[in-house]
Scaffold this active site. Structure first.
Site, PDB file in Angstrom:
ATOM      1  CB  SER A  50      -0.919  -0.001   1.223  1.00  0.00           C
ATOM      2  OG  SER A  50      -0.179  -0.274   2.400  1.00  0.00           O
ATOM      3  CG  ASP A  88       2.688  -6.630   1.195  1.00  0.00           C
ATOM      4  OD1 ASP A  88       2.505  -7.859   1.103  1.00  0.00           O
ATOM      5  OD2 ASP A  88       1.780  -5.784   1.079  1.00  0.00           O
ATOM      6  CD  GLU A 120      -1.679  -8.361  -2.346  1.00  0.00           C
ATOM      7  OE1 GLU A 120      -2.353  -8.492  -3.395  1.00  0.00           O
ATOM      8  OE2 GLU A 120      -1.406  -7.260  -1.855  1.00  0.00           O
ATOM      9  CD  GLU A 185      -7.194  -5.884   1.539  1.00  0.00           C
ATOM     10  OE1 GLU A 185      -6.069  -6.427   1.526  1.00  0.00           O
ATOM     11  OE2 GLU A 185      -7.403  -4.716   1.141  1.00  0.00           O
TER      12      GLU A 185
HETATM   13  O1  KIV Z   1      -0.347  -3.470   1.614  1.00  0.00           O
HETATM   14  C1  KIV Z   1      -1.014  -3.436   2.661  1.00  0.00           C
HETATM   15  O2  KIV Z   1      -1.081  -2.418   3.365  1.00  0.00           O
HETATM   16  C2  KIV Z   1      -1.718  -4.631   3.053  1.00  0.00           C
HETATM   17  C3  KIV Z   1      -2.650  -4.543   4.225  1.00  0.00           C
HETATM   18  C4  KIV Z   1      -3.891  -3.861   3.834  1.00  0.00           C
HETATM   19  C5  KIV Z   1      -2.916  -5.881   4.830  1.00  0.00           C
HETATM   20  O3  KIV Z   1      -1.571  -5.653   2.440  1.00  0.00           O
END
Ligand code: KIV
Length: 283
Positions: A50, A88, A120, A185
């Site tokens: 994000s 991530d 993901e 999510e």
């Molecule tokens: O990228 C992100 O912030 C996320 C969260 C919303 C879990 O994957």
């Protein structure tokens, strides 16, 4: 003697469904955000992709790169003493297969200082390979923003019998592949509750109701810094965007009216006590 800080570990998170208290995770992207989150007592800090939207200003998360993610993971690392750091894996960093995933996962751990990565989508082979390389993996199902084009937009997932069954199966597959936790999510809360009851690893919900083993929010949503997107699950605990605009506007007005700087904010006047103190600067 300085008090030793007890760090949150992957095994502790993995066994969290047995604990009475829900887990708390927040995203962070820089040193100060990480310090605030750590001091506030969160269990985990996620450097989410994000980043692309809330920090770098892109329309979706697809374009953010490994190097951009790493830059922020390193900054967050410096701000954490206690919380578990999860990085991530951005779009394109694991989609070529297990070998690419492990190479990039190793970068997150060795260069970034991450203690775990997040992947993901339902990718059991990739999760197995990462776990086999001693890289703990948090899985992520439901509305996975990297699947934006396949989904045709940011839409609630897991609705209808077929989608519901597919998500339950995928959750079990993530657990079997070796994930230590699972982000859910934007799925119906009944489905998230069912997933949480069916698997032994903790579920961390975002827009997935109160039946999960923990909750995560994006830093900019929680603090009211993001006002372009307002999903219903993003409770605002502060209005820092408004506060920032008001503070900067006050600075603009003070400078233009000659109210800033004051003598106390200058170094020239020897009658001002502060002028005898050592200069404090960043450099
Ligand atoms: O990228 C992100 O912030 C996320 C969260 C919303 C879990 O994957």
């Amino acid at each position: 003697m300085a008090k030793r800080i007890r760090k949150v570990t992957v095994p502790e998170i993995r066994s969290a469904p047995q604990a009475a208290t829900p887990l708390v995770m927040i995203t962070a992207y820089d040193f100060q955000q990480a310090r605030q989150a750590d001091a506030a007592g969160v269990d985990m800090v996620l450097v989410g992709d994000s980043l692309a939207m809330v920090v770098l200003g892109h329309e979706d998360t697809l374009s953010v790169t490994m190097d951009e993610m790493l830059h922020h993971v390193k900054a967050v690392r410096r701000g954490l003493s206690r919380a578990l750091l999860v990085a991530d894996m951005p779009y394109g960093s694991f989609h070529l297969g297990a070998e690419q995933a492990v190479a990039n996962g190793l970068r997150m751990v060795k260069e970034g200082g991450a203690q775990a990565v997040k992947i993901e989508g339902a990718r059991p082979r990739v999760i197995e390979a990462l776990a086999g390389a001693e890289i703990p993996v948090m899985a992520h199902l439901g509305l996975t923003p990297q699947s934006l084009h396949r989904f045709g937009g940011f839409k609630v997932q897991g609705r209808g019998a077929e989608a519901r069954e597919a998500l339950l199966e995928a959750a079990e597959a993530m657990e079997q592949a070796g994930a230590f936790a699972l982000v859910l999510e934007c799925i119906p809360d009944q489905l998230a509750t069912e997933v949480s009851a069916r698997i032994k690893i903790p579920t961390i919900g975002i827009g997935a109701g109160a039946g999960c083993d923990g909750q995560v929010l994006v830093y900019h949503d929680l603090l009211g810094l993001e006002d372009r997107i307002a999903p219903r699950f993003a409770r605002r605990y502060a209005q820092q965007g408004t506060q920032a605009r008001e503070a900067i506007a006050a600075f603009v007005a003070d400078v233009r009216a000659g109210r800033f700087p004051s003598p106390e904010e200058c170094y020239g006047d020897p009658s001002v006590a502060a002028n005898h103190e050592p200069v404090k600067l960043y450099g």
